[in-house]
Design a protein around this motif. Structure first.
Motif, short mmCIF file in Angstrom:
data_model
loop_
_atom_site.label_atom_id
_atom_site.label_comp_id
_atom_site.label_asym_id
_atom_site.label_seq_id
_atom_site.Cartn_x
_atom_site.Cartn_y
_atom_site.Cartn_z
N MET A 162 0.83 -1.21 0.00
CA MET A 162 0.00 0.00 0.00
C MET A 162 0.86 1.25 0.00
SD MET A 162 -3.41 -0.68 2.30
CE MET A 162 -2.62 -1.49 3.70
N ILE A 163 1.92 1.25 0.83
CA ILE A 163 2.83 2.40 0.87
C ILE A 163 3.54 2.57 -0.48
CG2 ILE A 163 4.93 3.32 1.95
CD1 ILE A 163 4.05 1.85 4.53
N TYR A 164 4.06 1.46 -1.02
CA TYR A 164 4.78 1.48 -2.29
C TYR A 164 3.89 2.00 -3.42
CZ TYR A 164 6.82 -0.42 -6.59
OH TYR A 164 7.31 -0.59 -7.86
N ASN A 165 2.70 1.44 -3.54
CA ASN A 165 1.80 1.83 -4.64
C ASN A 165 1.32 3.26 -4.50
OD1 ASN A 165 1.71 -0.63 -6.19
ND2 ASN A 165 0.54 -1.54 -4.53
N MET A 221 -2.81 2.62 -13.09
CA MET A 221 -2.37 1.26 -12.80
C MET A 221 -1.99 1.10 -11.32
SD MET A 221 0.71 -0.92 -14.59
CE MET A 221 2.02 -0.17 -13.61
N TYR A 222 -1.23 2.05 -10.79
CA TYR A 222 -0.82 1.93 -9.39
C TYR A 222 -1.97 2.26 -8.43
CZ TYR A 222 3.93 0.94 -10.74
OH TYR A 222 5.04 0.33 -11.28
N THR A 223 -2.95 3.01 -8.91
CA THR A 223 -4.18 3.18 -8.12
C THR A 223 -4.91 1.86 -8.00
OG1 THR A 223 -4.43 5.49 -8.82
CG2 THR A 223 -6.39 4.39 -7.98
N TYR A 224 -4.95 1.11 -9.09
CA TYR A 224 -5.56 -0.23 -9.06
C TYR A 224 -4.83 -1.13 -8.08
CZ TYR A 224 -7.05 -4.86 -10.58
OH TYR A 224 -7.53 -6.14 -10.60
N TYR A 225 -3.49 -1.16 -8.16
CA TYR A 225 -2.70 -2.00 -7.26
C TYR A 225 -2.88 -1.57 -5.80
CZ TYR A 225 -0.17 -3.93 -11.29
OH TYR A 225 0.16 -4.57 -12.45
#
Length: 293
Positions: A61-64, A176-180
């Motif tokens: 969560m932090i990474y994305n 994409m990173y919002t999805y992840y």
């Protein structure tokens, strides 16, 4: 021949603005990063073979979230320096030097290049969580080639036509990173993740857009090194082929298999009903004859 030599010289003279920036003096640090990435992923899959997968939801969560913020910043900078700038030609633009806007664009190209090294962590998370089906040839090819290609771009041509592919890519990566990020939040977010397949559609549209835009830039020959434009077209074709195959295997083929399975299941059900109805009818006739007797 003189024209070709002139183009080659323009394409192979390092841009003086970027030479002292992080990772830019030599390509070897980037080569080492990519090489270590491949070694860690291939070796890590073997190490994880007999181990339990790591639960890394909080770290993911932090990474994305950080990648959403970084790509949003990069996308914003491309908007301000190119798309929303009346000074910048959207059709074809050479690499400009000397203006504040051009220097800002060059810095943003470096940020885009640097983000590709950070995004190598995508695969590390897959490996540690034993999501090996996600570590495909397409995934490794894309992640290992982008830092190298963009090193060359920032080294020799940080700006100009390179804005188009990078700005679209950073915008798609925000989604994409919002999805992840939502996926890492747990099962409660599954109802908001129906749009996964459309990210692949957007990526394919991105590659086709890059193909047409770069082809037109070659046609107009505005001063941006066409050697890089041609290289981008060949690289773009490889992504169109690989992402098209991914879409077919992941969505089209699986959907056909699921439909065929449903039809087969319905056929068996209908046959069972037919047999069952026949048995009931036979039993009914038997009871009827018994009453008459």
């Amino acid at each position: 021949m003189e024209y070709i030599n002139d183009l080659y010289e323009k394409a192979t003279i390092p841009d003086p603005r970027t030479q002292e920036w992080l990772l830019m003096p030599s390509i070897w640090p980037t080569v080492i990063i990519v090489s270590m990435y491949l070694i860690v992923i291939i070796g890590g899959q073997r190490v994880m073979r007999n181990r339990e997968p790591f639960q890394l939801n909080n770290a993911m969560m932090i990474y994305n979230f950080c990648l959403v913020v970084l790509n949003a910043y990069i996308f914003y900078e491309f908007l301000m320096t190119t798309w929303l700038s009346w000074e910048f030609s959207k059709v074809c633009n050479p690499v400009d030097q000397g203006s504040e806007l051009a220097d800002r664009l060059a810095r943003n190209c470096w940020f885009f290049f640097f983000s590709k090294s950070i995004e190598l962590m995508d695969t590390v998370f897959f490996m540690l969580r034993k999501k090996n089906t996600q570590i495909t040839f397409l995934h490794l090819y894309h992640h290992s080639t982008m830092p190298l290609i963009w090193y060359i771009g920032v080294k020799y041509a940080p700006g100009g036509e390179s804005y188009f592919s990078a700005s679209i890519n950073s915008g798609i990566h925000v989604l994409m990173y919002t999805y992840y990020l939502l996926a890492a939040m747990g099962p409660s977010m599954q109802k908001f993740l129906w749009w996964k397949r459309y990210m692949t559609v957007m990526q394919l549209m991105q590659f086709w857009g890059i193909l047409f835009h770069t082809s037109y830039a070659i046609y107009t020959d505005c001063g941006y090194p066409n050697m890089y434009n041609w290289a981008l077209i060949f690289y773009d074709f490889s992504h169109i082929a690989l992402f098209s195959n991914f879409y077919y295997q992941t969505y089209t083929k699986k959907a056909r298999a699921a439909r065929a399975k449903r039809e087969e299941s319905n056929g068996r059900h209908d046959k069972q009903e037919e047999v069952s109805n026949g048995v009931h009818a036979k039993n009914g006739n038997t009871r009827l004859r018994s009453r008459r007797d």
